[in-house]
Motif scaffolding. Structure first.
Motif, PDB file in Angstrom:
ATOM      1  N   ALA A  38      -2.277  12.610  11.359  1.00 14.87           N
ATOM      2  CA  ALA A  38      -2.448  12.676   9.984  1.00 14.87           C
ATOM      3  C   ALA A  38      -1.447  11.016  10.393  1.00 14.87           C
ATOM      4  CB  ALA A  38      -0.970  13.512   9.655  1.00 14.87           C
ATOM      5  N   PHE A  39      -1.182  10.576  10.664  1.00 15.25           N
ATOM      6  CA  PHE A  39      -0.904   8.950  11.013  1.00 15.25           C
ATOM      7  C   PHE A  39      -2.093   8.067  11.013  1.00 15.25           C
ATOM      8  CE2 PHE A  39       0.573   5.363  13.372  1.00 15.25           C
ATOM      9  CZ  PHE A  39       1.422   5.390  12.060  1.00 15.25           C
ATOM     10  N   GLU A  40      -2.630   9.174  12.052  1.00 13.37           N
ATOM     11  CA  GLU A  40      -4.125   7.743  12.673  1.00 13.37           C
ATOM     12  C   GLU A  40      -5.288   8.031  10.830  1.00 13.37           C
ATOM     13  OE1 GLU A  40      -6.067   5.470  14.467  1.00 13.37           O
ATOM     14  OE2 GLU A  40      -3.885   5.882  14.556  1.00 13.37           O
ATOM     15  N   LEU A  41      -4.752   9.555  10.711  1.00 12.20           N
ATOM     16  CA  LEU A  41      -6.374   8.615   9.909  1.00 12.20           C
ATOM     17  C   LEU A  41      -5.338   8.350   8.310  1.00 12.20           C
ATOM     18  CD1 LEU A  41      -6.765  13.159   9.556  1.00 12.20           C
ATOM     19  CD2 LEU A  41      -8.282  11.210  10.462  1.00 12.20           C
ATOM     20  N   MET A  42      -4.323   8.437   8.420  1.00 12.55           N
ATOM     21  CA  MET A  42      -4.046   7.519   6.960  1.00 12.55           C
ATOM     22  C   MET A  42      -4.005   6.143   7.070  1.00 12.55           C
ATOM     23  SD  MET A  42      -0.535   9.538   5.680  1.00 12.55           S
ATOM     24  CE  MET A  42      -0.188  11.351   5.913  1.00 12.55           C
ATOM     25  N   HIS A  43      -4.348   6.073   8.284  1.00  9.74           N
ATOM     26  CA  HIS A  43      -4.353   4.476   8.479  1.00  9.74           C
ATOM     27  C   HIS A  43      -5.994   4.527   7.948  1.00  9.74           C
ATOM     28  CE1 HIS A  43       0.002   2.187   8.894  1.00  9.74           C
ATOM     29  NE2 HIS A  43       0.121   3.510   9.699  1.00  9.74           N
ATOM     30  N   LYS A  44      -6.877   4.851   9.031  1.00 10.61           N
ATOM     31  CA  LYS A  44      -8.077   4.698   8.840  1.00 10.61           C
ATOM     32  C   LYS A  44      -8.333   4.218   7.470  1.00 10.61           C
ATOM     33  CE  LYS A  44      -9.286   4.978  13.111  1.00 10.61           C
ATOM     34  NZ  LYS A  44     -10.052   3.746  14.003  1.00 10.61           N
TER      35      LYS A  44
ATOM     36  N   PRO B 267       0.770  -0.877   0.132  1.00  8.01           N
ATOM     37  CA  PRO B 267       0.093   0.007  -0.115  1.00  8.01           C
ATOM     38  C   PRO B 267       0.897   1.345   0.309  1.00  8.01           C
ATOM     39  CG  PRO B 267       0.262  -0.581   2.129  1.00  8.01           C
ATOM     40  CD  PRO B 267       0.638  -2.131   1.076  1.00  8.01           C
ATOM     41  N   PRO B 268       0.022   2.075   0.009  1.00 12.15           N
ATOM     42  CA  PRO B 268       1.116   4.100   0.208  1.00 12.15           C
ATOM     43  C   PRO B 268       1.391   3.580   1.333  1.00 12.15           C
ATOM     44  CG  PRO B 268      -0.839   3.684  -0.556  1.00 12.15           C
ATOM     45  CD  PRO B 268      -1.313   2.632  -0.213  1.00 12.15           C
ATOM     46  N   TYR B 269       2.064   4.056   2.422  1.00 11.65           N
ATOM     47  CA  TYR B 269       3.003   3.991   3.381  1.00 11.65           C
ATOM     48  C   TYR B 269       2.982   5.516   3.835  1.00 11.65           C
ATOM     49  CZ  TYR B 269       6.694   0.077   1.495  1.00 11.65           C
ATOM     50  OH  TYR B 269       6.754  -0.671   1.053  1.00 11.65           O
ATOM     51  N   PRO B 270       1.911   5.706   4.850  1.00 10.01           N
ATOM     52  CA  PRO B 270       1.672   6.717   5.611  1.00 10.01           C
ATOM     53  C   PRO B 270       3.127   6.973   5.877  1.00 10.01           C
ATOM     54  CG  PRO B 270      -0.152   4.717   6.552  1.00 10.01           C
ATOM     55  CD  PRO B 270       1.216   4.478   5.779  1.00 10.01           C
ATOM     56  N   MET B 271       3.351   8.675   5.670  1.00 11.19           N
ATOM     57  CA  MET B 271       4.210   9.365   6.302  1.00 11.19           C
ATOM     58  C   MET B 271       5.084   9.594   5.770  1.00 11.19           C
ATOM     59  SD  MET B 271       1.827  11.274   8.734  1.00 11.19           S
ATOM     60  CE  MET B 271       3.561  11.943   9.272  1.00 11.19           C
ATOM     61  N   ILE B 272       5.224   8.596   4.523  1.00 12.58           N
ATOM     62  CA  ILE B 272       5.820   9.052   3.189  1.00 12.58           C
ATOM     63  C   ILE B 272       5.803  10.235   2.889  1.00 12.58           C
ATOM     64  CG2 ILE B 272       7.017   7.692   1.511  1.00 12.58           C
ATOM     65  CD1 ILE B 272       8.409   6.704   4.064  1.00 12.58           C
ATOM     66  N   GLU B 273       6.393  11.243   2.374  1.00 14.90           N
ATOM     67  CA  GLU B 273       5.515  12.781   1.752  1.00 14.90           C
ATOM     68  C   GLU B 273       5.128  11.838   0.211  1.00 14.90           C
ATOM     69  OE1 GLU B 273       7.727  16.047   2.435  1.00 14.90           O
ATOM     70  OE2 GLU B 273       8.753  15.219   3.247  1.00 14.90           O
TER      71      GLU B 273
ATOM     72  N   TYR C  58       6.951   6.482  12.167  1.00 14.86           N
ATOM     73  CA  TYR C  58       6.273   5.974  12.218  1.00 14.86           C
ATOM     74  C   TYR C  58       6.115   5.008  12.231  1.00 14.86           C
ATOM     75  CZ  TYR C  58       5.228  11.346  12.108  1.00 14.86           C
ATOM     76  OH  TYR C  58       4.860  12.426  13.069  1.00 14.86           O
ATOM     77  N   GLN C  59       5.759   3.723  13.292  1.00 11.66           N
ATOM     78  CA  GLN C  59       5.981   2.231  12.779  1.00 11.66           C
ATOM     79  C   GLN C  59       4.411   2.098  11.781  1.00 11.66           C
ATOM     80  OE1 GLN C  59       6.966   1.819  16.817  1.00 11.66           O
ATOM     81  NE2 GLN C  59       8.798   0.939  15.823  1.00 11.66           N
ATOM     82  N   ASN C  60       4.530   1.984  10.538  1.00 15.73           N
ATOM     83  CA  ASN C  60       3.913   1.879  10.158  1.00 15.73           C
ATOM     84  C   ASN C  60       3.346   0.089   9.891  1.00 15.73           C
ATOM     85  OD1 ASN C  60       2.885   3.822   8.768  1.00 15.73           O
ATOM     86  ND2 ASN C  60       4.665   3.600   7.059  1.00 15.73           N
ATOM     87  N   HIS C  61       4.246  -0.767  10.475  1.00 19.38           N
ATOM     88  CA  HIS C  61       4.171  -2.352  10.717  1.00 19.38           C
ATOM     89  C   HIS C  61       3.147  -2.728  11.828  1.00 19.38           C
ATOM     90  CE1 HIS C  61       7.284  -2.216  12.558  1.00 19.38           C
ATOM     91  NE2 HIS C  61       6.933  -3.357  13.632  1.00 19.38           N
ATOM     92  N   ALA C  62       3.650  -1.378  12.589  1.00 19.48           N
ATOM     93  CA  ALA C  62       2.807  -2.430  14.218  1.00 19.48           C
ATOM     94  C   ALA C  62       1.545  -1.969  13.829  1.00 19.48           C
ATOM     95  CB  ALA C  62       3.442  -1.728  15.018  1.00 19.48           C
TER      96      ALA C  62
END
Length: 348
Positions: A61-67, A30-36, A104-108
């Motif tokens: 922002a991190f949480e909204l992207m993962h939502k 997927p697109p990686y959250p918090m990568i510009e 920002y730990q996207n994997h977790a």
């Protein structure tokens, strides 16, 4: 053997064109959250992402992207069979927001989302992405304590849909013909892959290079061989330039790709033309590597105990005896995508 490959343009948050329990494997990045690079993608799907970034609120922002991603993972759960597997390639992000640098730990966060949906996490793979920079740190240079290590790895997260594994009829041909070699198993099922390099974006289409972040072909090809059998369907809800579908073509599995940007389909039309040649090269490499392995074993005095049914070499385990690799004979366009004809490759 024939395989079918369907490409749909649309939003993966609503996979209404795919039936419940229609796919056996998901392989995606997927697109990686918090990568510009991906800020605009997430902001298009939820404008509040832009507001949070503008306000310097990285955590929100991190949480909204993962939502946004959670809606897609819910659709993955719906279309994936019980016991089917989802493999998610993702990297963590490092970023300075409002003057503060952090990871920002996207994997977790993705593990948490899949567990909430009822998936069982399985052991993950780390693959090392070679970096171009000579410096192996970020921050204050030679003076402690404010330097930071660089991220040179990504995660392949593996999830099973439910607590039970898939079941097959005893000695099912489509399962045992799809066996991998013993030495491939030892390499592929390691939790750290150091033999897979990054990939460059070789795109001539205006604007696509900046929007593409394809992972190396070897990653989806391995995962498809590891976690599916002949006759299975592989889904990629973040299709991009179609690397997962190309890998499914070469591996002799059906595939479905979902992509918001229709321009990427034009790139895949060009990649499909290379598929027969690529499949022959991949099969030849696997057979040559196995022959070299057998020769090394013999030179060391070890035995390789079983004769393969379709090849002029021995194999290490009884499960490998029925192994049958296929090459693509032809690929034709259809109304929904592509139809490929595969022929068995024997000893040459």
């Amino acid at each position: 053997m024939e395989t079918r490959h369907r490409v749909a343009t649309g939003d993966a948050r609503d996979l209404d064109g795919i039936d419940d329990n229609a796919v056996e494997l998901v392989v995606t990045s997927p697109p990686y959250p918090m990568i510009e690079l991906w800020d605009d993608v997430f902001a298009d799907l939820n404008p509040a992402v832009d507001d949070a970034l503008a306000a310097g609120d990285g955590a929100t922002a991190f949480e909204l992207m993962h939502k946004v991603l959670e809606d897609i993972w819910a659709e993955v759960e719906r279309v994936l069979v019980d016991g089917g597997l989802a493999c998610v390639n993702v990297g963590d992000a490092t970023r300075t927001v409002d003057g503060s640098f952090r990871i920002y730990q996207n994997h977790a966060r993705i593990v948490e989302a899949f567990e909430t949906l009822g998936f069982d996490p399985l052991p993950e793979v780390l693959w090392r992405k070679p970096g171009n920079a000579a410096a192996k740190f970020m921050g204050s240079g030679m003076a402690p304590p404010n330097a930071y290590v660089t991220l040179e790895h990504e995660y392949i997260l593996v999830f099973r849909n439910g607590s039970d594994s898939r079941s097959f009829d005893p000695n099912a041909d489509r399962r045992y013909n799809a066996a991998y070699f013993w030495e491939e198993r030892n390499r592929w099922f390691s939790d750290v892959w150091t033999d897979v390099g990054g990939t460059k974006q070789d795109l001539d289409h205006d604007g696509l290079r900046d929007r593409a972040a394809a992972y190396p072909f070897e990653i989806p090809y391995r995962l498809i061989c590891m976690y599916s059998v002949y006759g299975d369907t592989v889904l990629d809800p973040f299709w991009g330039t179609g690397t997962t579908s190309l890998a499914a073509l070469v591996a002799g599995r059906d595939s479905i790709g979902v992509e918001r940007d229709p321009e990427f389909a034009e790139v895949f039309d060009e990649r499909v033309e290379t598929a027969p040649r690529l499949s022959r090269r991949v099969v030849k490499s696997r057979l040559d590597d196995h022959r070299a392995f057998v020769e090394e074993r013999r030179e060391s005095g070890a035995t390789v105990g079983y004769d393969a049914d379709s090849y002029d070499f021995p194999v290490t385990t009884k499960q490998e005896v029925p192994i049958q690799l296929y090459a693509i004979e032809s690929v034709d366009a259809t109304d929904e995508g592509y139809r490929a004809v595969h022929t068995p490759v024997g000893s040459e």
